[in-house]
Design an enzyme around this catalytic site. Sequence first.
Site, PDB file in Angstrom:
ATOM      1  N   HIS A 183       0.858  -1.193   0.000  1.00 51.49           N
ATOM      2  CA  HIS A 183       0.000   0.000   0.000  1.00 51.49           C
ATOM      3  C   HIS A 183       0.890   1.237   0.000  1.00 51.49           C
ATOM      4  O   HIS A 183       1.267   1.757   1.044  1.00 51.49           O
ATOM      5  CB  HIS A 183      -0.915  -0.018   1.238  1.00 51.49           C
ATOM      6  CG  HIS A 183      -1.931   1.080   1.273  1.00 51.49           C
ATOM      7  ND1 HIS A 183      -3.130   0.976   1.956  1.00 51.49           N
ATOM      8  CD2 HIS A 183      -1.932   2.320   0.740  1.00 51.49           C
ATOM      9  CE1 HIS A 183      -3.814   2.087   1.827  1.00 51.49           C
ATOM     10  NE2 HIS A 183      -3.108   2.941   1.096  1.00 51.49           N
ATOM     11  N   HIS A 195       1.258   4.785  -2.576  1.00 46.54           N
ATOM     12  CA  HIS A 195       0.842   5.550  -3.770  1.00 46.54           C
ATOM     13  C   HIS A 195       2.115   6.175  -4.327  1.00 46.54           C
ATOM     14  O   HIS A 195       2.763   6.963  -3.630  1.00 46.54           O
ATOM     15  CB  HIS A 195      -0.154   6.646  -3.390  1.00 46.54           C
ATOM     16  CG  HIS A 195      -1.389   6.104  -2.738  1.00 46.54           C
ATOM     17  ND1 HIS A 195      -2.566   5.916  -3.418  1.00 46.54           N
ATOM     18  CD2 HIS A 195      -1.611   5.688  -1.462  1.00 46.54           C
ATOM     19  CE1 HIS A 195      -3.472   5.411  -2.587  1.00 46.54           C
ATOM     20  NE2 HIS A 195      -2.924   5.259  -1.394  1.00 46.54           N
ATOM     21  N   HIS A 213      -9.560   0.904  -1.187  1.00 50.71           N
ATOM     22  CA  HIS A 213      -9.485   1.599   0.094  1.00 50.71           C
ATOM     23  C   HIS A 213     -10.893   1.570   0.712  1.00 50.71           C
ATOM     24  O   HIS A 213     -11.871   1.938   0.047  1.00 50.71           O
ATOM     25  CB  HIS A 213      -9.089   3.067  -0.091  1.00 50.71           C
ATOM     26  CG  HIS A 213      -7.639   3.303  -0.372  1.00 50.71           C
ATOM     27  ND1 HIS A 213      -6.959   2.692  -1.383  1.00 50.71           N
ATOM     28  CD2 HIS A 213      -6.743   4.121   0.247  1.00 50.71           C
ATOM     29  CE1 HIS A 213      -5.695   3.119  -1.379  1.00 50.71           C
ATOM     30  NE2 HIS A 213      -5.534   3.985  -0.402  1.00 50.71           N
ATOM     31  N   GLU A 228     -11.074   3.612   6.073  1.00 50.53           N
ATOM     32  CA  GLU A 228     -10.019   4.530   6.527  1.00 50.53           C
ATOM     33  C   GLU A 228     -10.743   5.656   7.282  1.00 50.53           C
ATOM     34  O   GLU A 228     -10.739   5.685   8.506  1.00 50.53           O
ATOM     35  CB  GLU A 228      -9.210   5.072   5.332  1.00 50.53           C
ATOM     36  CG  GLU A 228      -8.116   6.069   5.720  1.00 50.53           C
ATOM     37  CD  GLU A 228      -7.437   6.733   4.501  1.00 50.53           C
ATOM     38  OE1 GLU A 228      -7.974   6.684   3.382  1.00 50.53           O
ATOM     39  OE2 GLU A 228      -6.353   7.335   4.705  1.00 50.53           O
ATOM     40  N   ASP A 250       1.834   4.116   2.653  1.00 53.10           N
ATOM     41  CA  ASP A 250       0.774   4.927   2.041  1.00 53.10           C
ATOM     42  C   ASP A 250       1.337   6.069   1.188  1.00 53.10           C
ATOM     43  O   ASP A 250       1.461   5.923  -0.018  1.00 53.10           O
ATOM     44  CB  ASP A 250      -0.180   5.451   3.118  1.00 53.10           C
ATOM     45  CG  ASP A 250      -1.584   5.726   2.606  1.00 53.10           C
ATOM     46  OD1 ASP A 250      -1.850   5.452   1.418  1.00 53.10           O
ATOM     47  OD2 ASP A 250      -2.432   6.208   3.393  1.00 53.10           O
ATOM     48  N   ASP A 251       1.653   7.190   1.812  1.00 51.82           N
ATOM     49  CA  ASP A 251       2.211   8.355   1.099  1.00 51.82           C
ATOM     50  C   ASP A 251       3.401   8.855   1.917  1.00 51.82           C
ATOM     51  O   ASP A 251       3.325   9.887   2.594  1.00 51.82           O
ATOM     52  CB  ASP A 251       1.147   9.453   0.975  1.00 51.82           C
ATOM     53  CG  ASP A 251      -0.068   8.966   0.216  1.00 51.82           C
ATOM     54  OD1 ASP A 251      -0.008   8.916  -1.017  1.00 51.82           O
ATOM     55  OD2 ASP A 251      -1.073   8.596   0.866  1.00 51.82           O
TER      56      ASP A 251
HETATM   57  N1  HPA Z   1      -6.484   7.469   1.103  1.00 47.91           N
HETATM   58  C1  HPA Z   1      -7.227   7.659   0.009  1.00 47.91           C
HETATM   59  N2  HPA Z   1      -6.719   8.070  -1.137  1.00 47.91           N
HETATM   60  C2  HPA Z   1      -5.413   8.285  -1.208  1.00 47.91           C
HETATM   61  C3  HPA Z   1      -4.603   8.124  -0.110  1.00 47.91           C
HETATM   62  C4  HPA Z   1      -5.163   7.675   1.102  1.00 47.91           C
HETATM   63  O1  HPA Z   1      -4.504   7.500   2.141  1.00 47.91           O
HETATM   64  N3  HPA Z   1      -3.350   8.436  -0.514  1.00 47.91           N
HETATM   65  C5  HPA Z   1      -3.411   8.770  -1.810  1.00 47.91           C
HETATM   66  N4  HPA Z   1      -4.662   8.696  -2.236  1.00 47.91           N
HETATM   67 ZN    ZN Z   2      -3.735   4.790   0.446  1.00 49.65          ZN
END
Ligand code: HPA
Ligand code: ZN
Length: 333
Positions: A16, A18, A196, A199, A277-278
Amino acid sequence: MNQLELICALPKAELHVHIEGTFEPELMFAIAQRNQIDIPYQSVEEVKQAYNFHNLQSFLDIYYAGAQVLVHEQDFYDLAWAYFEKCVEDRVVHTEMFFDPQTHTERGVAFATVINGLQRACDDAQTKLGISSNLIMCFLRHLSEDAAFATLEQALPYKDQIIAVGLDSSEVGHPPSKFERVFAKAREAGFLVVAHAGEEGPAEYVWEALDLLKVNRIDHGVRSEEDPVLMQRLIAEKMPLTVCPLSNLKLCVVDDMAQHNIRRLLQQGVKVTVNSDDPSYFGGYMNDNFVAISQALDLSNAELKQLAVNSFEASFISAEEKQKWIEQIQALG
Ligand code: HPA
Ligand code: ZN
């Protein structure tokens, strides 16, 4: 071996991440300059100061703005290559990374430009660094079903280079059900599917991802804990959750890392994995996430190893490859 040594030594799969979320400010500045694109910041420090978001939407606004400087195939290559160099440092030996074609095609960048740049970096990562990887194409859920269908159409010629489709962007108000038909078509075309869910959105969205999208994994899914019946289903089906601890902290999904539920989920038998994630936006890559939860939740060596084992079990690599990495993990102290 102490916890930190073990974290560094463990081979890991990242499921996971991006790729646009690995865009470090230094590289963003360099690419903006060579493409002669203005960005609303004077310095790397100013960029970092702008990273004061406290929910998903305020993050996404900045994340999409940063991605605007990516124009040429080489830009996408450089972005992915920088991430692979982080993988080496963190002993991430396999990665399944998300990309968001609509963020780029909407501003006139060709689908081919995006995927060719990423694919060339993936090929080089295999030959030069020994890191295997797959690409997962995400649909932006704040856009329409029609836009997702059009994106799926554009992906079909690249079917062999895209292992799965996913669903990201603004969760609340854009439930998985909005994309039921797109995902059915993607599955028919032979893509694996992830989404996703859970969250910021409720456990109900996780049910929809399972029942309507028929996902192979849930991305995030931490809010599943609010629904005991759902928890039983996740455990019984060995459904992986790709959990992102530093992301959850930065976007205020949890108030404090000591309250993160990843250890409880693990102890109850949910197949949770650790992911970044990012990472450029949320304060760290794979090992930073491991260290943060290990310290805040006092994880044992056995739990750290289980998280690494889960990352391979939940991945889309072959059974033989899984076995090879799991044996290496089990051989560690
Ligand atoms: N959640 C949803 N969309 C996203 C995320 C995330 O953490 N990061 C990049 N796009
Ligand atoms: Zn994500």
